[in-house]
Write an enzyme that holds these catalytic residues in place. Structure first.
Site, short mmCIF file in Angstrom:
data_model
loop_
_atom_site.label_atom_id
_atom_site.label_comp_id
_atom_site.label_asym_id
_atom_site.label_seq_id
_atom_site.Cartn_x
_atom_site.Cartn_y
_atom_site.Cartn_z
N GLY A 101 0.80 -1.22 0.00
CA GLY A 101 0.00 0.00 0.00
C GLY A 101 0.84 1.27 0.00
N LEU A 102 2.15 1.12 -0.20
CA LEU A 102 3.05 2.28 -0.18
C LEU A 102 3.58 2.63 -1.57
CD1 LEU A 102 5.08 1.30 3.02
CD2 LEU A 102 3.16 2.90 2.86
N ASN A 132 -6.46 -15.16 -4.52
CA ASN A 132 -5.70 -13.94 -4.24
C ASN A 132 -6.40 -12.75 -4.91
OD1 ASN A 132 -3.82 -11.98 -3.65
ND2 ASN A 132 -2.07 -13.19 -4.33
N TYR A 139 -3.80 -6.18 -10.55
CA TYR A 139 -3.41 -6.34 -11.96
C TYR A 139 -4.50 -5.84 -12.91
CZ TYR A 139 0.45 -9.26 -10.30
OH TYR A 139 1.56 -9.72 -9.68
N LYS A 140 -5.75 -6.12 -12.60
CA LYS A 140 -6.84 -5.68 -13.47
C LYS A 140 -6.91 -4.16 -13.56
CE LYS A 140 -10.08 -9.53 -13.50
NZ LYS A 140 -11.45 -9.95 -13.15
N ARG A 141 -6.63 -3.48 -12.44
CA ARG A 141 -6.62 -2.00 -12.46
C ARG A 141 -5.55 -1.47 -13.39
NH1 ARG A 141 -7.10 -2.61 -6.85
NH2 ARG A 141 -4.93 -1.95 -6.53
N GLU A 151 -9.98 -16.70 -22.54
CA GLU A 151 -9.56 -17.54 -23.67
C GLU A 151 -9.65 -19.03 -23.36
OE1 GLU A 151 -5.78 -16.38 -25.25
OE2 GLU A 151 -6.36 -14.27 -25.41
#
Length: 169
Positions: A101-102, A132, A139-141, A151
């Protein structure tokens, strides 16, 4: 953002890298699966023909936790896809819980993205455990697509015993 540096791993970092690999495995409830030794990590990453590259995140001594200054790592290598060409494959990526978070993970991903672009990779691939969810959202952001759902690809493994059986035939 935390006070930290990102740098390529050096042979002296092997014990910290293995410690972080074990912390990640513990987080994933798979600690017993880590069979790798410091000697193997050293030979495989820093020998004549390195199999992986690694970035480490390091904080100053006064910010260390439990005496550790290396608080994160990203292990990656380059591979080739016959459909799309060069890929950067992110094998493992971990920041100690106390330092999340940093902005450290975001900076690691930025440096890896810059590396992929500089080396003309078509994309970066990686695997995330289904449970997770924080990492999946992270990652999606950043634009990652879940190929397993989009796929329909499945990950397979042939373990060493079965590799040996196939070579004996």
């Amino acid at each position: 953002m935390a006070n930290f540096i990102l740098r390529p791993a050096e042979p002296r970092d092997v014990s910290d890298i293995l410690r972080l690999i074990k912390e990640l495995a513990k987080f994933e409830e798979m600690e017993e699966k880590v069979l790798l030794t410091e000697k193997e990590l050293l030979e495989d990453g820093f020998g004549d023909h390195p199999f992986y590259q690694c970035l480490v995140a390091e904080v100053p001594e006064e910010q260390s936790l439990y005496g550790y200054t290396v608080i994160g790592f990203a292990m990656y290598y380059f591979t080739y896809d016959p459909w799309i060409g060069k890929l950067l494959y992110l094998e493992d990526f971990f920041v100690m819980k106390e330092f999340r978070g940093l902005g450290i993970g975001s900076q690691i991903l930025k440096v890896l993205s810059e590396t992929a672009v500089k080396t003309r990779c078509s994309s970066m691939h990686f695997i995330v455990a289904e449970n997770n969810t924080k990492s999946i959202e992270f990652y999606k952001r950043r634009g990652a697509a879940d190929l397993s759902s989009e796929e329909g690809w499945r990950l397979f493994e042939i373990e060493k015993d079965d590799l040996l059986k196939m070579t004996a035939k």
